[in-house]
Write a protein that holds these residues in place. Structure first.
Motif, mmCIF file in Angstrom:
data_model
loop_
_atom_site.group_PDB
_atom_site.id
_atom_site.type_symbol
_atom_site.label_atom_id
_atom_site.label_comp_id
_atom_site.label_asym_id
_atom_site.label_seq_id
_atom_site.Cartn_x
_atom_site.Cartn_y
_atom_site.Cartn_z
ATOM 1 N N LEU A 109 0.302 -1.662 0.211
ATOM 2 C CA LEU A 109 0.432 0.045 0.057
ATOM 3 C C LEU A 109 0.266 1.181 0.292
ATOM 4 C CD1 LEU A 109 -3.466 1.701 -0.012
ATOM 5 C CD2 LEU A 109 -2.857 0.839 2.510
ATOM 6 N N GLN A 110 1.862 0.885 0.999
ATOM 7 C CA GLN A 110 2.689 2.476 0.680
ATOM 8 C C GLN A 110 3.192 3.009 -0.503
ATOM 9 O OE1 GLN A 110 2.598 0.069 3.130
ATOM 10 N NE2 GLN A 110 2.794 0.533 5.405
ATOM 11 N N ALA A 111 3.646 1.917 -1.160
ATOM 12 C CA ALA A 111 4.673 1.747 -2.281
ATOM 13 C C ALA A 111 4.007 2.113 -3.423
ATOM 14 C CB ALA A 111 5.613 0.673 -2.230
ATOM 15 N N ALA A 112 2.895 1.918 -3.597
ATOM 16 C CA ALA A 112 1.807 1.677 -4.229
ATOM 17 C C ALA A 112 1.342 3.029 -4.226
ATOM 18 C CB ALA A 112 0.697 0.909 -4.404
ATOM 19 N N ILE A 116 2.581 6.362 -7.025
ATOM 20 C CA ILE A 116 1.112 7.198 -8.288
ATOM 21 C C ILE A 116 1.057 8.686 -7.538
ATOM 22 C CG2 ILE A 116 -1.639 7.264 -8.157
ATOM 23 C CD1 ILE A 116 -2.102 5.396 -7.063
ATOM 24 N N GLU A 117 2.045 9.338 -6.532
ATOM 25 C CA GLU A 117 2.000 10.030 -6.340
ATOM 26 C C GLU A 117 3.386 10.911 -7.081
ATOM 27 O OE1 GLU A 117 2.636 13.459 -2.566
ATOM 28 O OE2 GLU A 117 2.575 10.541 -2.348
ATOM 29 N N GLU A 118 4.414 10.010 -7.352
ATOM 30 C CA GLU A 118 5.445 10.399 -8.274
ATOM 31 C C GLU A 118 4.983 10.422 -9.431
ATOM 32 O OE1 GLU A 118 8.191 7.253 -7.339
ATOM 33 O OE2 GLU A 118 8.812 8.427 -5.366
ATOM 34 N N ALA A 119 4.015 9.762 -9.878
ATOM 35 C CA ALA A 119 3.820 10.257 -11.277
ATOM 36 C C ALA A 119 2.978 11.092 -11.494
ATOM 37 C CB ALA A 119 2.835 8.923 -12.473
ATOM 38 N N GLY A 120 3.109 12.099 -10.981
ATOM 39 C CA GLY A 120 2.142 13.227 -10.790
ATOM 40 C C GLY A 120 0.251 13.563 -10.452
ATOM 41 N N TYR A 121 0.078 12.336 -10.236
ATOM 42 C CA TYR A 121 -1.743 11.819 -9.819
ATOM 43 C C TYR A 121 -1.726 12.346 -8.589
ATOM 44 C CZ TYR A 121 -1.836 9.914 -14.268
ATOM 45 O OH TYR A 121 -1.316 9.256 -15.310
ATOM 46 N N VAL A 135 -5.652 3.475 4.364
ATOM 47 C CA VAL A 135 -6.649 3.434 2.930
ATOM 48 C C VAL A 135 -6.234 4.635 2.359
ATOM 49 C CG1 VAL A 135 -8.472 4.131 4.091
ATOM 50 C CG2 VAL A 135 -9.488 3.444 1.800
ATOM 51 N N ALA A 136 -6.149 4.947 1.058
ATOM 52 C CA ALA A 136 -6.009 6.039 0.448
ATOM 53 C C ALA A 136 -7.234 6.103 -1.057
ATOM 54 C CB ALA A 136 -4.567 5.741 -0.005
ATOM 55 N N PHE A 137 -7.256 7.526 -1.311
ATOM 56 C CA PHE A 137 -8.316 7.650 -2.543
ATOM 57 C C PHE A 137 -7.556 8.471 -3.473
ATOM 58 C CE2 PHE A 137 -10.867 6.385 0.791
ATOM 59 C CZ PHE A 137 -12.384 5.862 0.191
ATOM 60 N N ALA A 138 -7.035 8.081 -4.800
ATOM 61 C CA ALA A 138 -5.862 9.006 -5.927
ATOM 62 C C ALA A 138 -6.967 9.319 -6.529
ATOM 63 C CB ALA A 138 -5.310 8.027 -6.322
ATOM 64 N N LEU A 139 -7.142 10.507 -7.619
ATOM 65 C CA LEU A 139 -7.666 11.285 -8.211
ATOM 66 C C LEU A 139 -7.328 10.780 -9.702
ATOM 67 C CD1 LEU A 139 -8.624 14.532 -6.182
ATOM 68 C CD2 LEU A 139 -9.926 12.868 -6.469
ATOM 69 N N THR A 163 6.669 -2.274 -5.383
ATOM 70 C CA THR A 163 5.374 -2.751 -5.381
ATOM 71 C C THR A 163 4.806 -3.490 -7.344
ATOM 72 O OG1 THR A 163 3.231 -2.048 -5.896
ATOM 73 C CG2 THR A 163 4.750 -0.511 -6.684
ATOM 74 N N ASP A 164 4.806 -4.147 -7.430
ATOM 75 C CA ASP A 164 4.539 -4.783 -8.931
ATOM 76 C C ASP A 164 2.699 -4.338 -8.881
ATOM 77 O OD1 ASP A 164 4.432 -6.367 -10.549
ATOM 78 O OD2 ASP A 164 4.928 -8.394 -9.781
ATOM 79 N N PRO A 165 2.815 -3.653 -10.358
ATOM 80 C CA PRO A 165 0.886 -3.496 -10.379
ATOM 81 C C PRO A 165 0.740 -4.397 -11.334
ATOM 82 C CG PRO A 165 2.505 -1.767 -11.348
ATOM 83 C CD PRO A 165 3.741 -3.064 -10.860
ATOM 84 N N ALA A 166 1.338 -5.810 -11.508
ATOM 85 C CA ALA A 166 0.757 -6.125 -12.195
ATOM 86 C C ALA A 166 0.156 -7.947 -11.615
ATOM 87 C CB ALA A 166 1.964 -7.923 -12.944
ATOM 88 N N THR A 167 0.377 -7.780 -10.020
ATOM 89 C CA THR A 167 -0.725 -8.132 -8.611
ATOM 90 C C THR A 167 -1.815 -7.354 -8.268
ATOM 91 O OG1 THR A 167 0.332 -7.078 -6.795
ATOM 92 C CG2 THR A 167 1.294 -9.168 -8.067
ATOM 93 N N TYR A 168 -1.660 -6.104 -9.230
ATOM 94 C CA TYR A 168 -3.030 -5.462 -8.512
ATOM 95 C C TYR A 168 -4.490 -5.946 -9.259
ATOM 96 C CZ TYR A 168 0.417 -1.449 -7.787
ATOM 97 O OH TYR A 168 1.450 -0.803 -6.898
ATOM 98 N N ARG A 169 -5.071 -6.273 -8.169
ATOM 99 C CA ARG A 169 -6.922 -6.134 -8.600
ATOM 100 C C ARG A 169 -7.790 -4.906 -8.646
ATOM 101 N NH1 ARG A 169 -4.355 -10.225 -9.327
ATOM 102 N NH2 ARG A 169 -4.562 -12.021 -8.067
ATOM 103 N N LEU A 170 -8.598 -4.708 -9.158
ATOM 104 C CA LEU A 170 -9.704 -3.640 -9.574
ATOM 105 C C LEU A 170 -11.241 -4.819 -9.052
ATOM 106 C CD1 LEU A 170 -10.492 -1.189 -10.165
ATOM 107 C CD2 LEU A 170 -12.162 -1.844 -12.342
ATOM 108 N N ASN A 171 -11.536 -4.390 -7.736
ATOM 109 C CA ASN A 171 -10.906 -4.457 -5.857
ATOM 110 C C ASN A 171 -13.156 -4.789 -6.143
ATOM 111 O OD1 ASN A 171 -12.114 -4.464 -2.825
ATOM 112 N ND2 ASN A 171 -11.243 -6.492 -3.424
ATOM 113 N N HIS A 172 -13.419 -3.314 -6.263
ATOM 114 C CA HIS A 172 -14.579 -3.019 -6.066
ATOM 115 C C HIS A 172 -15.060 -2.387 -7.050
ATOM 116 C CE1 HIS A 172 -13.622 -1.407 -2.346
ATOM 117 N NE2 HIS A 172 -14.628 -0.436 -2.707
#
Length: 319
Positions: A109-112, A116-121, A135-139, A163-172
């Motif tokens: 969670l922390q690295a993900a 996201i923040e380092e990409a400018g979002y 829990v965090a909420f990106a925009l 962090t490995d985005p290949a392991t992420y899920r679109l959870n809900h």
């Protein structure tokens, strides 16, 4: 006579309208998703982009787009990207509150969140904001909220920087409902979902539904559903059911934003016949209009539920 088995249904996708598809696709690809299908409709001046997790580590890797859960569909109406006045309703501001957010679950969670923040979002809520540090909420580029939750305990990952985005899920996908009892009955008895988790609080309650198996035990501090994809979260703010004039915004009346959730089913004709027998309110029957491969049911709050054929189980449309 054709039959239908709701246990074979999938919560296939959630649709949101976007202003600039290039920016939006880039954002969701940064979250680790892949463009798995694009449907162009130049005559009607709109295109549909379907993104999902598709690495070898993904739940639905390589599946046909209708044979998946956890897809986000981006709808782009031609010209909005050049209209300085065009803005979507993200569902979290009056007078258009209704849809709440999409949610991804991540390995770290922390690295993900840092990635996201380092990409400018931007963030609606960072991990360090408020009391809820898990829990965090990106925009996204249109201001839709994307919740970020962890698949592991925070203590297990805080010293790990990768962090490995290949392991992420679109959870809900989260939507607000006026009357929890009515909505739960609809999604369970009519849509065939299972109530997988209930989370009551002082002034609101959360209900997680889906077509997956019962959640197994998880370590303390970890959501047992975190590694699922394609869940529906219903948020009920206590007391709204008692207000006769209270109504949530469905995202399809002005101002527009969120469009619908979509179920893929084992037999489209039989499923729609079953819905008819259950007395659903239709937005569009299969026989309405030119598009004979989709139907739309209305849930108790007026949210649209698209219904399509799972093409792995039965071929119907040449998507």
């Amino acid at each position: 006579m054709a039959t239908t088995d709701p246990s074979k249904y999938k919560l296939n996708h959630s649709m949101i309208r976007v202003k600039d598809p290039k920016r939006s696709v880039q954002f969701y690809e940064h979250l680790g998703m892949k463009l798995i299908n694009k449907l162009e409709n130049p005559d009607a001046k709109f295109d549909l982009y379907f993104l999902a997790y598709d690495s070898p580590k993904a739940v639905s890797h390589g599946n046909h787009w209708t044979d998946r859960e956890g897809i986000v569909e981006l709808t782009h109406n031609y010209g909005t990207e050049n209209d300085p006045d065009y803005k979507v309703a993200n569902g979290n501001e009056e007078p258009a509150r209704g849809f709440g957010h999409l949610c991804i679950s991540v390995d770290n969670l922390q690295a993900a969140c840092q990635r996201i923040e380092e990409a400018g979002y931007r963030f609606q809520k960072k991990l360090s904001d408020g009391r809820m540090r898990h829990v965090a909420f990106a925009l996204d580029p249109d201001g839709y909220w994307v919740e970020v939750i962890g698949q592991k305990k925070l203590e297990e990952t805080e010293s790990i920087k990768e962090t490995d985005p290949a392991t992420y899920r679109l959870n809900h996908t989260m939507i607000r409902v006026k009357d929890a009892e009515t909505s739960l009955k609809f999604y369970q008895e009519v849509m065939g979902m299972r109530l997988l988790r209930e989370s009551p609080h002082d002034t609101f309650s959360l209900y997680f539904l889906g077509y997956g198996p019962e959640a197994s035990e998880a370590p303390d501090g970890v959501n047992p559903l975190a590694r699922y994809e394609g869940l529906l979260e219903l948020t009920w703010n206590h007391g709204t059911e008692k207000d006769a004039d209270f109504k949530y915004h469905d995202g399809n009346s002005q101002p527009q934003g969120f469009g619908h959730i979509c179920l893929s089913v084992d037999d489209l004709d039989a499923a729609c016949q079953r819905f008819e027998e259950k007395g659903v309110q239709w937005k569009k029957r299969l026989t309405d209009g030119r598009m004979k491969n989709i139907a739309f049911v209305l849930d108790p709050d007026g949210y649209w539920i698209e219904v399509v054929q799972n093409e792995k189980l039965k071929t119907r449309a040449n998507w």
